[in-house]
Structure formats: C-alpha cells, structure tokens
Design a protein around this motif. Structure first.
Motif, short mmCIF file in Angstrom:
data_model
loop_
_atom_site.label_atom_id
_atom_site.label_comp_id
_atom_site.label_asym_id
_atom_site.label_seq_id
_atom_site.Cartn_x
_atom_site.Cartn_y
_atom_site.Cartn_z
N GLN A 11 84.16 54.83 41.94
CA GLN A 11 82.75 55.02 42.26
C GLN A 11 82.57 55.44 43.71
N GLN A 12 81.36 55.91 44.02
CA GLN A 12 81.08 56.44 45.34
C GLN A 12 80.67 55.32 46.31
N ASP A 81 72.59 59.23 34.49
CA ASP A 81 73.86 58.51 34.60
C ASP A 81 75.04 59.37 34.18
N SER A 85 75.32 65.59 39.64
CA SER A 85 75.96 65.02 40.82
C SER A 85 74.93 64.78 41.91
N ARG A 97 71.08 60.72 42.95
CA ARG A 97 71.61 59.76 43.91
C ARG A 97 71.20 58.30 43.63
N ARG A 100 73.41 56.79 40.98
CA ARG A 100 74.77 56.52 41.44
C ARG A 100 74.80 55.26 42.33
N ARG A 235 79.83 61.43 32.57
CA ARG A 235 80.05 60.34 33.51
C ARG A 235 81.12 60.62 34.57
N ASP A 237 81.02 62.24 37.43
CA ASP A 237 80.58 62.03 38.81
C ASP A 237 80.30 60.55 39.09
N ASP A 238 79.97 59.79 38.07
CA ASP A 238 79.58 58.38 38.24
C ASP A 238 80.78 57.46 38.36
#
Length: 282
Positions: A11-12, A81, A85, A97, A100, A235, A237-238
């Motif tokens: 995750q980010q 979700d 991105s 955003r 995320r 999913r 990017d998540d």
C-alpha cells in the motif's frame, strides 16, 4: 489464500496521501457543498405544495432514495477502490486519493472536518440536482422522479458522514443507537470491508445491499468484464500488483453461479471472434 494475499499487500504512504488534500481541492469542496445545498433547497421549494406531492409520495421516495443511495455508494466505492490511480490527472487527487488513504489509515476520516468529509459527494451529486430542478414537475410521474432522485442525492451527500461515524471509537449516543438498529452504517458491518484485500461490502450509506450483492457476486463479475474488455488489473494501484493478481486467482476459485455464467458467455464470445477471424483470413 487469504493470508497469502495479505502478505503480498503493497500500500501507499498514508502521510503522502494525506498531503494530497490541497487548498484548491478544499475550495472546490466548499463551492460544491454550497451549490449542492442551494439546489436541494430550490428543489424542496419547487415541490412544496405541489398538487402531485403527498405524504405517501414523500415517504416512498425517501425510502427508495435511501436504497438507491446505498447502491450508488457501493458502485462508486467499488470503482474508486478498484480502478484508477491517485496520480491520474484532474480526478486522481480529488477523488481517488481519499480512497487510497482510507485503506492505509482508516481513522483519518475521523479527523476530517465537515467540508473535507462531504465535499466530494456534493460535487458528484450536482448534475443530478440540476436535472431534478429542471424537470417540469407537472405530473405525478415527474414529481415522483424528481423526488426520488432528490432524495437519493441527499442520502449520497450524507453517506460519507455515516461512513465517518462508523469509524468513531465513541460515537454520540443517538448515532450509536441508529448504528445498532442498522438504520445507518454499523461499525462491525463496515469492518468487513476493511479486512484485506478490501474487496467486498462496498455499500456505505447503510449497507443493506452488501449481502445481496455479494451473494450474486455482482462486483467480482463486473471486475472480470472490465478486465476482459480492457486488460486492466483490479486493485493494482490500491494493494500492489502481486496482491491484486492473488485476489483475482482467489475470486476465481469461488465463483457464484451468475459469475460462472458471465465468464462462460465471455469465453464463448472470444471463441466466436477467433473463429470469425480465422475464417476471414486468406
């Protein structure tokens, strides 16, 4: 398989995501809330005293709007979700955003004020509010349509507030009561969504539709259709590519009948296209 997927999560950074809430986005949120509430107030003024409006009409459209909002909240939640991105132009920082950030720091929403919590939902509801105000309201059908959609977007606006309350450790007594009787989103119910890899129970207005949609594998079926049509990985990017691939493999193991039928239809379509292409080749 569940532990395997969890171990692959990538995750980010929560702090970097939180910093994406800029002054420009806040100004947009303020303008969206003011515009939305003005349009909803105008709609109420237009319908107040309308000969086609009555108590049963109001009650039925309020309840229908609540169910519609629950579905819309689930669809939008799933889309944000699953696809896109936070780095996308225009909509990335403003819309993707927050989703995320919420999976990395689910308590962050409890630190958001009214504007940050509700601005996005007001913005996406403005086109529908304009349409409701512009309707003629000259028949029962038009009034029912305007009332239903107006009710729906009111509850859509309230959705993130209900969502925020579901993450509070000690909500006010009245809010806790409505959560216990499941008239708004209950914390325990919503926590199912926050179990990695965050791929179920997307409806967050009240959550009444989560179980029925899961039983028919509604969102996994949509994901497979989108992936088949576009090649995109749900999913990614998540939760990262490795975990996203593992989730796809896991969901394929326990397909609901409707999902199996959709997959078979897609496979037959691909076969037909291949045969047609082969026949047309010299």
């Amino acid at each position: 398989m569940k532990n395997d997927v969890t171990n692959k999560l990538r995750q980010q950074d929560a702090k970097a995501l939180a910093q994406g809430y800029t002054r420009a986005i806040r100004a947009m949120d303020i303008a969206s809330i003011v515009t939305f509430l003005s349009l909803e107030g105008l709609l109420v003024y237009q319908l107040w005293g309308n000969p086609h409006t009555g108590p049963w009409m109001v009650l039925s459209t309020v309840l229908l709007g609540y169910l519609m909002a629950d579905f819309v909240s689930g669809f939008v939640h799933w889309a944000a979700d699953t696809w896109g991105s936070a780095n996308m132009p225009a909509i990335g920082k403003a819309f993707v955003r927050p989703f995320r950030e919420h999976h990395v720091d689910e308590k962050a929403i409890t630190r958001h004020d009214f504007i940050e919590t509700n601005g996005n939902n007001c913005l996406i509801s403005i086109p529908v509010a304009i349409m409701c105000v512009a309707m003629p309201h000259t028949s029962t059908t038009w009034v029912f349509l305007a009332s239903s959609l107006g009710s729906m977007i009111f509850w859509v606006m309230a959705t993130n507030q209900f969502h925020k309350w579901s993450h509070l450790d000690n909500p006010p007594a009245a809010i806790a009561f409505f959560q216990r009787v499941h008239l708004i989103l209950p914390p325990a119910h919503h926590q199912i969504h926050h179990t990695a890899p965050f791929n179920k129970y997307y409806c967050i207005t009240v959550g009444w539709l989560n179980k029925p949609l899961q039983m028919i594998a509604f969102f996994p079926t949509l994901e497979r259709i989108v992936t088949w049509a576009t090649g995109l990985l749900p999913r990614q990017d998540d939760i990262g590519t490795e975990a996203a691939v593992a989730v796809m493999a896991s969901s394929a193991e326990g397909q609901a009948p409707v999902m199996q039928a959709a997959k078979a239809l897609l496979e037959r379509t691909e076969e037909s296209e291949s045969i047609s292409s082969a026949r047309s080749s010299p």
